[in-house]
Design a protein around this motif. Structure first.
Motif, PDB file in Angstrom:
ATOM      1  N   MET A 264     -22.935  46.685  17.145  1.00 25.79           N
ATOM      2  CA  MET A 264     -23.362  46.016  15.920  1.00 25.79           C
ATOM      3  C   MET A 264     -24.626  46.633  15.327  1.00 25.79           C
ATOM      4  O   MET A 264     -24.740  46.789  14.117  1.00 25.79           O
ATOM      5  CB  MET A 264     -23.568  44.522  16.192  1.00 25.79           C
ATOM      6  CG  MET A 264     -22.303  43.790  16.615  1.00 25.79           C
ATOM      7  SD  MET A 264     -22.544  42.014  16.831  1.00 25.79           S
ATOM      8  CE  MET A 264     -22.888  41.521  15.140  1.00 25.79           C
ATOM      9  N   ALA A 321     -24.843  34.408  12.926  1.00 23.82           N
ATOM     10  CA  ALA A 321     -23.470  34.860  13.156  1.00 23.82           C
ATOM     11  C   ALA A 321     -22.516  34.264  12.121  1.00 23.82           C
ATOM     12  O   ALA A 321     -21.620  34.949  11.613  1.00 23.82           O
ATOM     13  CB  ALA A 321     -23.032  34.488  14.568  1.00 23.82           C
ATOM     14  N   LEU A 322     -22.702  32.984  11.785  1.00 20.21           N
ATOM     15  CA  LEU A 322     -21.833  32.338  10.808  1.00 20.21           C
ATOM     16  C   LEU A 322     -22.033  32.913   9.409  1.00 20.21           C
ATOM     17  O   LEU A 322     -21.083  33.034   8.626  1.00 20.21           O
ATOM     18  CB  LEU A 322     -22.107  30.833  10.792  1.00 20.21           C
ATOM     19  CG  LEU A 322     -21.618  30.047  12.021  1.00 20.21           C
ATOM     20  CD1 LEU A 322     -22.142  28.618  11.980  1.00 20.21           C
ATOM     21  CD2 LEU A 322     -20.093  30.047  12.089  1.00 20.21           C
ATOM     22  N   ALA A 324     -23.090  35.954   8.784  1.00 22.44           N
ATOM     23  CA  ALA A 324     -22.996  37.419   8.833  1.00 22.44           C
ATOM     24  C   ALA A 324     -24.305  38.068   8.412  1.00 22.44           C
ATOM     25  O   ALA A 324     -24.339  39.028   7.627  1.00 22.44           O
ATOM     26  CB  ALA A 324     -21.830  37.913   7.966  1.00 22.44           C
ATOM     27  N   PRO A 327     -27.804  42.225  11.820  1.00 20.48           N
ATOM     28  CA  PRO A 327     -27.840  42.222  13.288  1.00 20.48           C
ATOM     29  C   PRO A 327     -29.258  42.156  13.847  1.00 20.48           C
ATOM     30  O   PRO A 327     -29.465  41.699  14.971  1.00 20.48           O
ATOM     31  CB  PRO A 327     -27.160  43.542  13.659  1.00 20.48           C
ATOM     32  CG  PRO A 327     -26.287  43.866  12.492  1.00 20.48           C
ATOM     33  CD  PRO A 327     -27.027  43.366  11.296  1.00 20.48           C
ATOM     34  N   SER A 383     -17.162  38.132  24.427  1.00 24.50           N
ATOM     35  CA  SER A 383     -16.679  39.181  23.523  1.00 24.50           C
ATOM     36  C   SER A 383     -15.240  38.961  23.074  1.00 24.50           C
ATOM     37  O   SER A 383     -14.581  39.898  22.632  1.00 24.50           O
ATOM     38  CB  SER A 383     -16.789  40.554  24.212  1.00 24.50           C
ATOM     39  OG  SER A 383     -16.055  40.570  25.420  1.00 24.50           O
ATOM     40  N   GLY A 385     -14.148  37.653  20.504  1.00 22.60           N
ATOM     41  CA  GLY A 385     -13.959  37.860  19.064  1.00 22.60           C
ATOM     42  C   GLY A 385     -14.012  39.302  18.643  1.00 22.60           C
ATOM     43  O   GLY A 385     -13.925  39.596  17.445  1.00 22.60           O
ATOM     44  N   GLU A 387     -15.916  43.375  19.057  1.00 23.54           N
ATOM     45  CA  GLU A 387     -17.228  43.982  19.200  1.00 23.54           C
ATOM     46  C   GLU A 387     -18.086  43.897  17.947  1.00 23.54           C
ATOM     47  O   GLU A 387     -19.220  44.370  17.938  1.00 23.54           O
ATOM     48  CB  GLU A 387     -17.075  45.459  19.605  1.00 23.54           C
ATOM     49  CG  GLU A 387     -16.416  45.651  20.968  1.00 23.54           C
ATOM     50  CD  GLU A 387     -16.382  47.117  21.374  1.00 23.54           C
ATOM     51  OE1 GLU A 387     -16.770  47.967  20.545  1.00 23.54           O
ATOM     52  OE2 GLU A 387     -15.977  47.392  22.509  1.00 23.54           O
ATOM     53  N   GLN A 388     -17.575  43.298  16.887  1.00 18.29           N
ATOM     54  CA  GLN A 388     -18.324  43.275  15.631  1.00 18.29           C
ATOM     55  C   GLN A 388     -18.756  41.871  15.233  1.00 18.29           C
ATOM     56  O   GLN A 388     -19.162  41.648  14.087  1.00 18.29           O
ATOM     57  CB  GLN A 388     -17.483  43.908  14.513  1.00 18.29           C
ATOM     58  CG  GLN A 388     -17.173  45.375  14.718  1.00 18.29           C
ATOM     59  CD  GLN A 388     -18.437  46.233  14.806  1.00 18.29           C
ATOM     60  OE1 GLN A 388     -19.434  45.981  14.111  1.00 18.29           O
ATOM     61  NE2 GLN A 388     -18.413  47.239  15.669  1.00 18.29           N
ATOM     62  N   THR A 389     -18.676  40.931  16.153  1.00 19.22           N
ATOM     63  CA  THR A 389     -19.156  39.582  15.865  1.00 19.22           C
ATOM     64  C   THR A 389     -19.888  39.022  17.078  1.00 19.22           C
ATOM     65  O   THR A 389     -19.464  39.244  18.222  1.00 19.22           O
ATOM     66  CB  THR A 389     -18.007  38.646  15.476  1.00 19.22           C
ATOM     67  OG1 THR A 389     -18.529  37.316  15.289  1.00 19.22           O
ATOM     68  CG2 THR A 389     -16.940  38.600  16.552  1.00 19.22           C
ATOM     69  N   ALA A 390     -20.970  38.313  16.799  1.00 23.21           N
ATOM     70  CA  ALA A 390     -21.737  37.662  17.869  1.00 23.21           C
ATOM     71  C   ALA A 390     -21.464  36.169  17.917  1.00 23.21           C
ATOM     72  O   ALA A 390     -22.168  35.435  18.617  1.00 23.21           O
ATOM     73  CB  ALA A 390     -23.231  37.915  17.663  1.00 23.21           C
ATOM     74  N   LEU A 391     -20.440  35.712  17.192  1.00 21.94           N
ATOM     75  CA  LEU A 391     -20.182  34.273  17.115  1.00 21.94           C
ATOM     76  C   LEU A 391     -19.842  33.663  18.478  1.00 21.94           C
ATOM     77  O   LEU A 391     -20.411  32.616  18.838  1.00 21.94           O
ATOM     78  CB  LEU A 391     -19.073  33.993  16.101  1.00 21.94           C
ATOM     79  CG  LEU A 391     -18.779  32.508  15.842  1.00 21.94           C
ATOM     80  CD1 LEU A 391     -20.032  31.790  15.347  1.00 21.94           C
ATOM     81  CD2 LEU A 391     -17.650  32.371  14.823  1.00 21.94           C
TER      82      LEU A 391
END
Length: 418
Positions: A264, A321-322, A324, A327, A383, A385, A387-391
């Motif tokens: 990210m 995270a919600l 966006a 990072p 992980s 979701g 590798e491109q989201t920390a939600l």
């Protein structure tokens, strides 16, 4: 006229007071250093050989999933080992189980180095976890033998400074050594650590639960019942769950850190190591600050401050995270969360073990087993979701922080009237 007051959760009531224990005279810097090194066996065993996973898979002709079993086996061994060594140490003292654990760790580490196939490597790693758990569980018990209250909380925080270096140093050492030494060479480093552990126990650890003290406790149990029953007390249960949930926040972050920073943020391997190191440094600094302040403010106050920081940081992560967000907002929130844990871990541990003064080994074992059980249960989901989201990471951290706060409040001593 009755007056409402709240007894300290750090001391047993008069009805359940256990025989006097030796206190802080022997709890010096040298012993804390040795106990910190013993507690670092787990992080080294987990993190040191991670860079060598591809080499292990190629050499033993197995898959990535097969190699992952060596890590899973080690974590399972740690949980089992704590449940073994904790109760044994309450019955036979601390030093002998520590020596046995160090000796078995040497043998199992040697078996891992020379393992001819995956099955033997997994078995050796399970034994490594079981035997390495001795230092982790008995380090806490030894502090509980020698100190209570704010002094114990201070010692736990100082020990965390030493053991906190391991998760930072281990991946860096493993990454440097994996190519020139190969995976067997990296595991040989663990063998060397096991030898150091044995020497440290022989040189630096004396018996803190001697035979006469165990005899006093046995007589006390016959007169008033086993102190193990206090494992069902709200002080022990609440603070133990709070500790395990706080550690879950930490393990969720560690598990997700590669994709959080590299995928990210686009950090290189070196930058990843630096970012990881900055957070670990924050944890060590706040642990040191906690150790300095605990005699003035008390462990509950500092733990409450730390849990507040963990919660705020986790909520910021969830919001970022919600929405966006950048990072870097996530990275800043992680810094706050990890730094805040320095005020939580040592203090909550001391609060939990002080609730069971006659069975510190067993209490420490259950605390450690729950710690790794919680972490092992949630880490695979950070992980899911991609590798491109920390939600998923943020949701887990917020949920774990909420559990920690609820358990911490539950662990507060009941108010009594006199």
């Amino acid at each position: 006229m009755s007056e409402s007051r709240s007894p300290s959760p750090l001391a047993p009531s008069a009805q359940t007071q256990t025989p006097a224990t030796p206190r802080t005279a022997a709890l010096g810097p040298a012993l804390l250093l040795v106990l910190g090194l013993l507690s670092a066996v787990g992080p080294f065993g987990i993190d040191l050989y991670l860079p060598a996973f591809p080499a292990i898979a190629a050499d033993l002709t197995t898959t990535a999933t097969g190699v992952q079993l060596t890590l899973t086996g080690f974590l399972v061994g740690i949980m089992i080992g704590q449940l073994i060594f904790g109760p044994l140490s309450d019955r036979f003292g601390r030093r002998i189980p520590l020596l046995i654990g160090a000796a078995v760790l040497i043998l199992s580490s040697a078996a891992a180095v020379f393992a001819p196939n995956l099955g033997i490597l997994v078995a050796a790693r399970v034994l490594q976890g079981i035997s390495g758990a001795a230092g982790m569980v008995l380090g806490r018990a030894i502090i509980s033998d020698l100190a209570t209250g704010a002094v114990a909380a201070r010692a736990m925080s100082l020990m965390m400074i030493v053991s906190g270096v391991a998760p930072v140093v281990a991946p860096l050492i493993g990454g440097v050594l994996a190519e020139p030494l190969g995976w067997r060479g990296v595991l040989a480093v663990l063998l060397g650590i096991a030898v150091v552990m044995l020497i440290a126990v022989i040189w630096g650890v004396r018996e803190t639960l001697p035979a006469d003290r165990r005899a006093q406790l046995a007589e006390h149990r016959r007169a008033q019942g086993s102190p193990v029953r206090r494992l069902a007390s709200r002080q022990y249960i609440g603070h133990t769950i709070a500790f395990a949930a706080a550690f879950t926040v930490m393990m969720a972050y560690i598990s997700a850190s590669p994709f959080l920073y590299q995928s990210m943020l686009g950090a290189s391997e070196l930058q990843y190591g630096l970012l990881f190191g900055v957070n670990a440094l924050a944890l060590m600094v706040t642990s040191a600050v906690s150790a300095r302040l605990v005699t003035r403010l008390g462990p509950r106050t500092l733990a409450a401050i730390g849990l507040g920081g963990v919660t705020v940081g986790s909520l910021v992560m969830l919001g970022a995270a919600l929405l966006a967000a950048s990072p870097w907002v996530l990275a800043a929130a992680v810094f706050v969360v990890v730094g805040s844990l320095g005020f939580v871990m040592g203090n909550v541990t001391a609060l939990a073990l002080s609730a069971v003064p006659g069975a510190a080994g067993t209490a420490s074992a259950l605390l450690g087993a729950l710690q790794f059980g919680f972490a092992a249960a949630v880490s695979p989901f950070v992980s899911i979701g991609g590798e491109q989201t920390a939600l998923p990471l943020a949701v887990i951290m917020v949920a774990a922080a909420a559990v920690a706060i609820i358990a911490f409040v539950f662990g507060r001593a009941r108010r009594v009237t006199a």
